[in-house]
Every structure is written in C-alpha cells, then in structure tokens.
Design an enzyme around this catalytic site. Structure first.
Site, short mmCIF file in Angstrom:
data_model
loop_
_atom_site.label_atom_id
_atom_site.label_comp_id
_atom_site.label_asym_id
_atom_site.label_seq_id
_atom_site.Cartn_x
_atom_site.Cartn_y
_atom_site.Cartn_z
N HIS A 277 0.77 -1.14 -0.03
CA HIS A 277 0.00 0.06 -0.11
C HIS A 277 0.85 1.31 0.08
O HIS A 277 0.38 2.46 0.29
CB HIS A 277 -0.99 -0.14 1.05
CG HIS A 277 -2.29 -0.94 1.17
ND1 HIS A 277 -3.20 -0.92 1.95
CD2 HIS A 277 -2.80 -1.49 -0.06
CE1 HIS A 277 -4.06 -1.54 1.35
NE2 HIS A 277 -3.89 -1.91 0.22
N CYS A 278 2.15 1.01 -0.43
CA CYS A 278 3.03 2.30 -0.39
C CYS A 278 3.36 2.84 -1.96
O CYS A 278 2.44 3.74 -2.17
CB CYS A 278 4.49 2.11 0.11
SG CYS A 278 4.32 1.83 1.97
N ILE A 279 4.01 2.10 -2.61
CA ILE A 279 4.55 2.72 -3.94
C ILE A 279 3.28 2.57 -4.77
O ILE A 279 3.13 3.74 -5.66
CB ILE A 279 5.66 1.98 -4.49
CG1 ILE A 279 6.88 2.03 -3.46
CG2 ILE A 279 5.95 2.28 -5.96
CD1 ILE A 279 7.98 1.06 -3.82
#
Length: 377
Positions: A277-279
C-alpha cells in the site's frame, strides 16, 4: 462534551506521557509491529481492531511478522499489559493514541478513505483530555487537520491545550530486518511546540531519532515525497531494463556497476511491478489532491501509469517468448514463482503477480504458483 479543559498548569511532562499507556488503532502490517515495539519499550498497550478474525490470529500467533517480532508476540501474548479488543471505548484508557489503518486506492486509483475516516471518527468520539493523538497512515496533505483537529474542536476541545494532535508517517518495511524500528528515524509534525515534544518523547521509545517539523501538513507531504521518489525511480529502472534488452545488454550488471559511484546515484531494480500500500497507492493521494486543484504533475503521473502497466508488459513478454518457440499461451503450463508483493512476507496487497496470473489465465494458460509463504490464493 469533553471533561474539564486542561489548564496551563496541567501541561503534561513529555517523559511521563511517553511512559504511559498507548492505544494502537489498527493491528495490521504497521499497527501490530508498532504495538509490539511499544510493549518492548515498557508501555502498556491497548490494541484495537475492528476485525475479530485479526484479533484471534494475533492471539494464536498466526500473523506475518519479522522473526524478532514473533519472539516479542510470544513473550507478550499473556502479558496483562497487552490488551486486544474490538471495543473502541478502550481508547479512553490511553494517554497516547496511534492510528495505523490502511489507506489503499480503489479500482479507479482514487483514495479509499473508508478505514481512515472511520478510525479517525472513532478516536475523536472517544478522545479524553490530555491525550496525544498521532496519525501514522499515509494520506493526503491536510488529513490530520480535516479528520482530527476539526472534529476535536467541534467536540469542544482546544487542540494543543486539552488534546494534542500530530502526524508521524509510519516507516515499517515488512519482511526487512535491516530496517527494524529501532534502526529507523521517524518524522513528526504537530499543531504546536508542546505537541511536538510529546510526539518526540513517545516516538523516541522505539526509534533512534526523531526529526520534528512545524506542522502536520509538512509531515504528511514528507511521506508522499518518500514513496513518490521510489515510484518514479522504479518506473525508470523498468524502462531502462527494456532499453537494455533492445540493445542486447543485461541491465542488472549495468545497474550494479553504476552503483559503485559513491555520489549522485542510488540503485533501483526492475521487476514485474510493485505491490503493497505504499508505492502503487501513496503517490495517487498526491495526484488526486492536485487534480482537485486543477494542477498536473506530469512526471509523477507518467511514472504511476508506467507502474500500473508493468504487469501487462510482463505478460506480453511471456507471449513473445512462447511465440518465439512456436507455442501459444493458450494451453501452455506457466509457473509463477513468488506471488507475495516482496520477498520474506505473505502479503498479497496489490501484488503484481495476481494481475499477471489472471491475465495469463484469461489467455488460456494453465497457471500455477509457488511461494513458500503463501499456501493459497
């Protein structure tokens, strides 16, 4: 309405505040390691999660953690200082509340604020005077003010005097022991100087250093910059790998050679796509906010489009390789090795392997997978 507002003489001592009970709201890939680190630092911890299944998995130890965190969980599962509950009223027992809920994007790449909005509303509803409320979930600039400061003010609190609100972006790297919390500096930005001192005191219990910013908005933008930087460079690495193939060159050896330069270069590596759920998600919070102001960010937009299209390019490469051997994708047996989004975890969030497998299956391939940490899809 809240209880009696605090007076100037009631201002909390940062050290005493930091040592008091902490409520961690959301016990996923960020919240659970955060709770365990605070327990190891000597805090009483109240873990709050809406999912009874997740709470049961934690109680049984059937969760995806670093080995060191599994040791901590085993040591503290029966600890009376560690409470697991789905009752949000338990938040009232804590001096610090840390919000660690997921902030994904939907199928249209629009921020999905469902969990974030619900968690912040729950914390506001149960807030009591003297608490430090710290949001750690990656989100758009202004979230802390909109979802916490404003609603707390509407409840009658004086933010910065009665309650304290800060944003401190999480820096959990699942599956990577080299980036454990006690080795990773933290950033925090609060509504005033006292809030920053309280946030610093709490964060220092699990981090080697804390960099303070004068506002939550600056801290929110810091996290977006961190992951947007990674997204742009990963997109560049993928493009560079394709350019090398056209020229008959092997990209990894070239990247490693470039990485010997001690300044002005940081190695990023090509792959089948990005997950978690970051990049694949965080830069869209920035793009979404900019679009609402009719502002474009063409470089970031192009990088995110390239990242989104990467799994399809991998599938096309598989088609090309099979075609070179006179074989159709339809009926071909294809093994996908590794389906989690990164090594060392069982985390399938946004994993490019899922999209690759689905598209190959739609082409008629007989697709199987192998992953030592994932037993079923």
């Amino acid at each position: 309405m809240p209880a009696r507002p605090a007076s100037a003489s009631d201002a909390p001592s940062p050290d005493e505040h930091a040592a008091a009970a902490v409520a961690v709201v959301g016990l996923g890939y960020v919240g659970l390691p955060t709770a365990l680190a605070l327990l190891a630092a000597g805090n009483e911890v109240v873990g709050v999660d809406v999912s009874e299944d997740r709470l049961a998995a934690i109680r049984c130890g059937e969760v995806d953690l670093l080995p060191s965190d599994h040791v901590r969980l085993t040591a503290h599962r029966e600890d009376p200082r560690f409470t697991l509950t789905n009752d949000p009223a338990a938040i009232q027992r804590a001096r610090t509340v840390v919000i660690c809920v997921p902030t994904p994007v939907d199928r249209h790449l629009v921020p999905d604020l469902t969990a974030l909005s619900a968690a912040c509303a729950t914390v506001v509803a149960h807030a009591v005077p003297g608490q430090l409320i710290m949001l750690t979930s990656t989100t758009y600039v202004g979230t802390t003010r909109e979802l916490l400061v404003g609603p707390l003010t509407a409840r009658g609190f004086r933010v910065g005097t009665d309650v304290y609100v800060a944003f401190s972006p999480e820096r959990i790297d699942p599956g990577n022991a080299h980036h454990a919390q006690d080795r990773t500096p933290r950033v925090a930005g609060g509504t005033n100087e006292l809030t920053n001192r309280l946030a610093e005191a709490v964060l220092q219990r699990t981090a080697p250093a804390v960099y303070l910013l004068p506002s939550a908005e600056q801290a929110e933008m810091t996290k977006l910059w961190e992951n947007t930087f990674r997204a742009v460079n990963i997109a560049l690495a993928n493009e560079f790998a394709e350019d090398c193939r056209v020229l008959g060159l092997e990209p990894l050896s070239i990247i490693e050679a470039a990485a010997t330069k001690p300044y002005g270069f940081m190695p990023f590596y090509p792959g089948p796509g990005v997950g978690g759920h970051c990049i694949p998600c965080d830069p869209h919070y920035l793009l979404w906010q900019l679009r609402a102001r009719r502002v474009s960010s063409p470089l970031i937009d192009a990088a995110m489009s390239a990242i989104a299209g990467r799994p399809r390019r991998v599938v096309q490469r598989a088609r090309d390789i099979l075609a070179e051997r006179g074989t159709s994708v339809s009926g071909a047996r294809i093994l996908v090795v590794g389906v989690a989004y990164k090594p060392g975890v069982a985390d399938l969030r946004e994993s490019p392997a899922l999209e690759i497998m689905e598209e190959l299956a739609e082409d008629g391939a007989k697709v199987e997978f192998s992953d030592p940490l994932v037993t079923s899809l």
